[in-house]
Design an enzyme around this catalytic site. Structure first.
Site, mmCIF file in Angstrom:
data_model
loop_
_atom_site.group_PDB
_atom_site.id
_atom_site.type_symbol
_atom_site.label_atom_id
_atom_site.label_comp_id
_atom_site.label_asym_id
_atom_site.label_seq_id
_atom_site.Cartn_x
_atom_site.Cartn_y
_atom_site.Cartn_z
ATOM 1 N N GLN A 203 0.854 -1.154 0.060
ATOM 2 C CA GLN A 203 -0.170 -0.203 -0.138
ATOM 3 C C GLN A 203 0.923 1.066 -0.007
ATOM 4 O O GLN A 203 0.484 2.247 -0.709
ATOM 5 C CB GLN A 203 -0.911 -0.185 1.120
ATOM 6 C CG GLN A 203 -2.050 1.066 1.018
ATOM 7 C CD GLN A 203 -2.819 0.881 2.417
ATOM 8 O OE1 GLN A 203 -2.722 1.386 3.459
ATOM 9 N NE2 GLN A 203 -4.200 -0.070 2.278
ATOM 10 N N PRO A 232 -6.562 -6.277 3.510
ATOM 11 C CA PRO A 232 -6.587 -6.725 2.253
ATOM 12 C C PRO A 232 -6.023 -8.004 1.820
ATOM 13 O O PRO A 232 -4.788 -8.022 2.505
ATOM 14 C CB PRO A 232 -6.214 -5.332 1.132
ATOM 15 C CG PRO A 232 -6.196 -4.347 2.180
ATOM 16 C CD PRO A 232 -5.864 -4.724 3.476
ATOM 17 N N TYR A 447 -13.266 -0.362 1.587
ATOM 18 C CA TYR A 447 -11.724 -0.733 1.407
ATOM 19 C C TYR A 447 -11.200 -0.070 0.395
ATOM 20 O O TYR A 447 -9.984 0.352 0.322
ATOM 21 C CB TYR A 447 -11.724 -2.007 1.846
ATOM 22 C CG TYR A 447 -12.074 -2.816 2.965
ATOM 23 C CD1 TYR A 447 -12.217 -1.973 4.177
ATOM 24 C CD2 TYR A 447 -12.277 -4.046 3.047
ATOM 25 C CE1 TYR A 447 -12.445 -2.421 5.375
ATOM 26 C CE2 TYR A 447 -12.853 -4.695 4.297
ATOM 27 C CZ TYR A 447 -12.899 -3.700 5.423
ATOM 28 O OH TYR A 447 -13.126 -4.265 6.629
ATOM 29 N N ASP A 450 -10.906 4.068 0.311
ATOM 30 C CA ASP A 450 -9.754 4.542 1.071
ATOM 31 C C ASP A 450 -8.357 4.456 0.284
ATOM 32 O O ASP A 450 -7.279 5.122 0.315
ATOM 33 C CB ASP A 450 -9.653 4.255 2.513
ATOM 34 C CG ASP A 450 -9.239 2.726 2.764
ATOM 35 O OD1 ASP A 450 -7.901 2.496 2.399
ATOM 36 O OD2 ASP A 450 -9.917 1.806 3.124
ATOM 37 N N HIS A 477 -10.827 4.451 8.112
ATOM 38 C CA HIS A 477 -9.636 4.703 7.004
ATOM 39 C C HIS A 477 -9.796 5.447 5.852
ATOM 40 O O HIS A 477 -8.859 6.335 5.535
ATOM 41 C CB HIS A 477 -9.501 3.036 6.529
ATOM 42 C CG HIS A 477 -8.686 2.153 7.641
ATOM 43 N ND1 HIS A 477 -9.143 1.653 8.509
ATOM 44 C CD2 HIS A 477 -7.427 1.673 7.294
ATOM 45 C CE1 HIS A 477 -8.462 0.903 9.163
ATOM 46 N NE2 HIS A 477 -7.216 0.914 8.399
#
Length: 518
Positions: A203, A232, A447, A450, A477
């Site tokens: 990320q 994730p 998810y 973000d 998040h």
């Protein structure tokens, strides 16, 4: 540096004019004191060398720090080094302060800060790291991610132990000085040595590798947990994030690739993935506001440990039935074959010398209470005993619509103590999560939203994405990603209806960060 290596040489004191000359080609370093050369080191630099600025230090000698030095339009003759006080070896003033306790108060703050600091070449000081967690401070995954980003941007990171592969667990602050030449390509490896999620390493590193001002491809070998609760999964990255970047942000499909060599679950970890990234010239603005109608659902099931693989295989048939019941018989449902990706890690095979040594030690375990065994051998045996009675199985589902939207839902069921994992738990949890994400009304799940914020900020033009309404999986998040992206990148996100309600369109005018070929 001068004082430590050459203690017999003249020391620096207040009022002295100190100069350093670096030959980029030969690696020679010369130190000047009040205009006179006091020492010269031939070929002292063995690695890449970048410009440095000399700064005042409260100790007995001068110190060199990588520093971003901007020349104004008046020319280099007008540039003046401002007198700076160095605190603890780090230039505290003028470093952007990032408060890691704000909003979600977790690792998201650190990952966003590292990505923007490296890409934009801005030194960072992150404090109060993960102050909102029950176990605050750096963890193995966070320090590993910081080192990976520092390697990608040829930068320096503090605590210094992180620079050399340490983890500094529990440390509450971190400094980053990006290299002034920017990002670089090549092969990089990051190992959490735990079940820390490899996708969270990615990320922070993916924006640096994808849009950094370098020409060479980047290969990331990431080791740790591939499927970890609360993070994730690698399947999500491969099936959702990468396709969205290619379809809506203008990244060529061949520029992104992910291969799972071995899956890793909590608590042992041991997974390994290889991510290949060919840098793009830039990102185009994303427009994703029309959901369309469901067309197909793709899925993958996986498992490991005691009964995990069997539960994953049995969950596929049950999930098909549940999906047709929920979304109708007309929707196409396909699953990738369930494969055993839990091969033993290198060095742990029973045929190796280390494996035979562990077997011999195991034979003595019951006889002499473990005497004669090293601590590492005891730990290996304990972990193997725990792995024999624990298992995990999960499923990643992705719903595709007529407009190209990808809605994700997943499950991960873990067991220990021989309780086992059931196929019904795996299938029902994944289908329930997917149905909830679809019913939330967005073009992407929360998810995904973000994670897209940073790419919207880097893109060229006006991006618009329909964000889902709050649900049981909602967290801080997304507000955290938006807040720190605005703080560090200078963009403004607009959410007319507010994030607390929804669904609403999230809008942003990106900075158009692009590679400049020289």
């Amino acid at each position: 540096m001068h004082g430590e290596k050459m203690r017999n040489q003249p020391q620096y004191s207040d009022g002295d004019v100190v100069g350093v000359s670096v030959d980029m080609g030969s690696g020679d370093i010369q130190f000047f004191l009040n205009g006179a050369c006091v020492i010269s080191w031939r070929s002292a630099l063995r690695g890449p060398c970048f410009p440095f600025a000399c700064m005042k230090h409260t100790g007995p000698a001068a110190i060199l720090l990588q520093y971003w030095l901007t020349l104004d339009s008046a020319g280099p003759d007008k540039v003046r080094l401002i007198d700076k006080e160095v605190v603890g070896g780090c230039a505290a003033p003028e470093l952007p302060l990032v408060d890691g306790s704000l909003l979600e108060g977790g690792g998201q703050v650190l990952r966003v800060a590292l990505a923007f600091g490296a890409l934009l070449g801005r030194p960072l000081h992150v404090h109060s790291i993960r102050a909102g967690r029950t176990k605050p401070g750096l963890g193995h995954q966070h320090s590993t991610g910081a080192k990976l980003v520092a390697d990608l941007c040829d930068g320096l990171v503090r605590p210094e132990l992180i620079q050399y592969g340490g983890h500094c667990e529990g440390s509450s602050e971190l400094f980053l000085w990006p290299g002034v030449k920017g990002m670089r390509g090549g092969e990089f490896m990051a190992d959490t040595h735990t079940a820390g999620a490899v996708t969270l390493l990615l990320q922070a590193a993916l924006p640096c590798a994808l849009v950094g001002p370098h020409l060479q491809p980047v290969t990331l070998t990431l080791r740790g947990g591939t499927n970890v609760r609360g993070s994730p999964s690698v399947d999500y990255v491969r099936m959702v994030l990468f396709p969205l970047l290619c379809h809506f942000f203008g990244v060529p499909k061949e520029n992104l690739g992910l291969t799972v060599r071995r899956r890793g679950f909590y608590p042992a970890g041991g997974g390994e993935v290889v991510v290949t990234v060919v840098p793009a010239r830039g990102l185009t603005a994303c427009t994703l506001v029309n959901r369309g109608a469901p067309v197909a659902i793709e899925g993958v099931a996986y498992g490991g440990g005691a009964g995990g693989l069997r539960a994953a295989r049995d969950a596929v048939a049950l999930a098909r039935k549940l999906l047709h019941t929920r979304f109708g018989d007309g929707i196409e449902v396909s699953f990738s074959p369930v494969q055993d990706e839990q091969q033993p890690a290198a060095g742990r095979g029973r045929g190796t010398a280390k494996g035979r040594r562990q077997q011999a030690a195991a034979a003595e375990w019951g006889g002499d209470g473990g005497r004669g065994m090293t601590f590492k051998e005891r730990r290996v045996l304990a972990n193997e005993a725990r792995e024999r009675t624990s298992g995990a199985a999960g499923m990643q589902l992705v719903l595709r619509t007529t407009t190209g939207c990808l809605i994700a839902g997943d499950s991960l069921i873990e067991s220990s103590g021989g309780a086992g994992v059931t196929a019904a738990e795996v299938a029902e949890a994944a289908v329930s999560r997917l149905a909830e994400a679809w019913d939330s009304g967005g073009c992407v799940c929360e998810y995904t939203m973000d994670q897209l914020a940073i790419f919207m900020a880097l893109a060229q033009g006006h991006s618009r994405v329909l964000c889902p309404r709050t649900s049981s999986i909602s967290s801080q998040h997304l507000p955290t990603a938006i807040h720190f992206t605005q703080l560090l990148c200078g963009v403004q996100f607009v959410v007319p209806g507010g994030l607390a309600r929804g669904p609403n369109v999230v809008e942003c005018d990106g900075i158009g960060f692009a590679r400049v070929d020289k």
